[in-house]
Design a protein around this motif. Structure first.
Motif, PDB file in Angstrom:
ATOM      1  N   GLY A  90      31.135  39.054  40.438  1.00 19.80           N
ATOM      2  CA  GLY A  90      31.649  39.093  41.490  1.00 19.80           C
ATOM      3  C   GLY A  90      32.969  38.380  41.946  1.00 19.80           C
ATOM      4  O   GLY A  90      33.856  37.735  42.999  1.00 19.80           O
ATOM      5  N   GLU A  92      35.307  37.456  40.247  1.00 26.71           N
ATOM      6  CA  GLU A  92      36.857  38.125  39.629  1.00 26.71           C
ATOM      7  C   GLU A  92      37.444  38.676  40.902  1.00 26.71           C
ATOM      8  O   GLU A  92      38.554  38.124  41.856  1.00 26.71           O
ATOM      9  N   GLY A  93      36.367  39.665  42.275  1.00 23.52           N
ATOM     10  CA  GLY A  93      37.008  39.826  42.850  1.00 23.52           C
ATOM     11  C   GLY A  93      36.885  38.812  44.142  1.00 23.52           C
ATOM     12  O   GLY A  93      38.801  39.204  44.929  1.00 23.52           O
ATOM     13  N   GLN A  94      36.372  37.568  44.181  1.00 26.37           N
ATOM     14  CA  GLN A  94      36.920  36.749  44.820  1.00 26.37           C
ATOM     15  C   GLN A  94      38.173  36.646  45.019  1.00 26.37           C
ATOM     16  O   GLN A  94      38.873  35.506  45.454  1.00 26.37           O
ATOM     17  N   TRP A 132      34.364  38.205  50.826  1.00 27.53           N
ATOM     18  CA  TRP A 132      34.299  38.672  50.260  1.00 27.53           C
ATOM     19  C   TRP A 132      33.298  38.914  49.494  1.00 27.53           C
ATOM     20  O   TRP A 132      32.437  39.124  48.738  1.00 27.53           O
ATOM     21  N   SER A 151      28.830  42.327  44.739  1.00 21.30           N
ATOM     22  CA  SER A 151      29.529  41.451  43.921  1.00 21.30           C
ATOM     23  C   SER A 151      30.331  42.143  42.997  1.00 21.30           C
ATOM     24  O   SER A 151      31.508  41.566  42.973  1.00 21.30           O
ATOM     25  N   LEU A 152      29.398  42.428  42.279  1.00 22.88           N
ATOM     26  CA  LEU A 152      30.069  43.414  40.474  1.00 22.88           C
ATOM     27  C   LEU A 152      31.182  44.647  41.345  1.00 22.88           C
ATOM     28  O   LEU A 152      32.144  44.903  40.891  1.00 22.88           O
ATOM     29  N   THR A 155      33.918  43.704  43.225  1.00 21.24           N
ATOM     30  CA  THR A 155      35.385  44.008  41.827  1.00 21.24           C
ATOM     31  C   THR A 155      35.931  44.895  42.657  1.00 21.24           C
ATOM     32  O   THR A 155      38.169  44.159  42.112  1.00 21.24           O
ATOM     33  N   TYR A 156      36.024  45.520  41.562  1.00 21.01           N
ATOM     34  CA  TYR A 156      37.133  46.718  41.755  1.00 21.01           C
ATOM     35  C   TYR A 156      37.803  47.321  42.681  1.00 21.01           C
ATOM     36  O   TYR A 156      38.422  47.979  43.046  1.00 21.01           O
ATOM     37  N   PRO A 278      44.418  40.319  38.025  1.00 21.34           N
ATOM     38  CA  PRO A 278      43.326  40.188  37.045  1.00 21.34           C
ATOM     39  C   PRO A 278      43.062  39.805  35.946  1.00 21.34           C
ATOM     40  O   PRO A 278      43.350  40.753  35.298  1.00 21.34           O
ATOM     41  N   ASN A 280      40.166  38.958  34.688  1.00 19.62           N
ATOM     42  CA  ASN A 280      39.446  38.185  34.007  1.00 19.62           C
ATOM     43  C   ASN A 280      38.909  36.857  34.299  1.00 19.62           C
ATOM     44  O   ASN A 280      37.303  35.917  33.835  1.00 19.62           O
ATOM     45  N   GLY A 282      37.395  35.233  36.610  1.00 15.42           N
ATOM     46  CA  GLY A 282      35.938  35.070  36.851  1.00 15.42           C
ATOM     47  C   GLY A 282      35.041  36.103  36.000  1.00 15.42           C
ATOM     48  O   GLY A 282      33.873  35.407  36.188  1.00 15.42           O
TER      49      GLY A 282
END
Length: 360
Positions: A90, A92-94, A132, A151-152, A155-156, A278, A280, A282
């Motif tokens: 995750g 990308e979310g972080q 996060w 963690s994934l 991200t959303y 975002p 991508n 991450g």
């Protein structure tokens, strides 16, 4: 009846382990040329534009530096976790949360000035990335919940939070209705380190982060603990190393570095927060980490390799009309061939005879 079986090698060749990333890139270029030729594009031209033009055109070198910086920083954090057998998917979310935290500080200080603002944004972004990663670490250590899933999924959540903020409370009232925040001020932007180019302070920061991670992992007791926990958890427990503590360190470190990358992008190329933030990075950084063999110095080279594909993909879209998804296809093939070659390096393929069972 004969069948194929994988037999683990007693000692994989170290030379082959370091050669396979190069082989994966070369095979990707070859297969990519064939695939895009078969579907009606100029396959050879696509490979040339994606892999060679960014290197041969001096005007693209600054793009490579700027694109590779966040990939290197995030991949270094991920590699520390992967060494500990902690699979943070995750980032990308972080990364997004790091950018949001920095943007929050920027909006609160938009009527202020001073050299203290940018360091405060960087600190806030790293804390945002760590926050996060905190929930997956808590769920992993307390309830044994798989950190890949938590963690994934976060991200959303981060992406939806970003969209809510830029469309709602953070929307620029003078932005003609576009979902975006106010532009950052000069004190909130990264300074350019090479005059006349777009190369900002984040590029040397990425190199410093990678070198610091190399020193940490190879010269510190904590780095040794992380590697032992990842490779031999039972021996780690026998040696008094805490597995849960290592999980916390790995996830929070990777979250902090992903958040740092988010700050550098928000205060660098973007200069504000927008829905397209975002990018991508991450997810691409996962490929960078493995292509670099989870080694900080290798990650620098892998980050440049993936940046070449990104910059070259943008060139190929305008010169030969290659679709936007082409870059993702090349990156996916690169990861596939890397993992496939790893199997052949670590295992040998044996032909064995399977005894046929006779029904009675």
């Amino acid at each position: 009846m004969m069948q194929l079986r994988l037999e683990k090698r007693l000692e994989p060749s170290r030379a082959m382990l370091y050669m396979t990333p190069i082989a994966a890139v070369l095979v990707t270029a070859l297969v990519g040329a064939i695939v895009f030729s078969l579907i009606g594009y100029n396959g050879i031209g696509a490979v040339r534009e994606i892999f060679l033009t960014p290197l041969l055109n001096p005007l693209k070198w600054q793009d490579l530096a700027v694109k590779s910086a966040p990939l290197i920083i995030i991949a270094v954090g991920l590699s520390i976790g992967y060494r500990a057998n902690v699979w943070n998917i995750g980032a990308e979310g972080q990364y997004v949360l790091g950018g949001l935290a920095a943007t929050g500080i920027a909006l609160m200080t938009r009527d202020m000035s001073g050299p203290w603002i940018l360091p405060l944004m960087i600190a806030a972004g790293m804390v945002g990335g760590m926050a996060w990663a905190l929930l997956p670490a808590f769920l992993k250590t307390r309830l044994q919940v798989n950190e890949i899933l938590t963690s994934l999924m976060l991200t959303y959540v981060a992406i939806h939070l970003l969209n809510y903020l830029v469309i709602g409370p953070w929307k620029d009232p003078m932005g003609f209705g576009f979902p975006q925040t106010r532009m950052f001020t000069a004190d909130q932007m990264l300074p350019r380190v090479v005059p006349g180019t777009i190369v900002h302070l984040g590029v040397p920061i990425a190199i410093i982060v990678a070198l610091a991670a190399w020193f940490f992992m190879s010269r510190s007791v904590l780095g040794y603990q992380i590697k032992v926990v990842g490779t031999a958890p039972h021996a780690a427990r026998y040696g008094g190393f805490s597995v849960n503590r290592t999980i916390w360190i790995a996830l929070l470190t990777s979250g902090a570095l992903a958040g740092l990358a988010g700050v550098l992008e928000a205060a660098g190329p973007f200069g504000r927060m927008v829905p397209s933030f975002p990018t991508n990075y991450g997810f691409t950084a996962i490929i960078v980490a493995f292509l670099g063999r989870l080694h900080p110095v290798g990650i620098i080279l892998a980050g440049l390799a993936l940046a070449i594909s990104v910059v070259g993909g943008e060139v190929a879209q305008t010169t030969i009309g290659l679709p936007v998804a082409a870059v993702g296809i090349f990156q996916a093939m690169m990861l596939f061939f890397l993992l496939a070659s790893d199997i052949l390096v670590r295992y040998r393929v044996r032909m064995v005879r399977r005894e046929m069972e006779v029904a009675r």
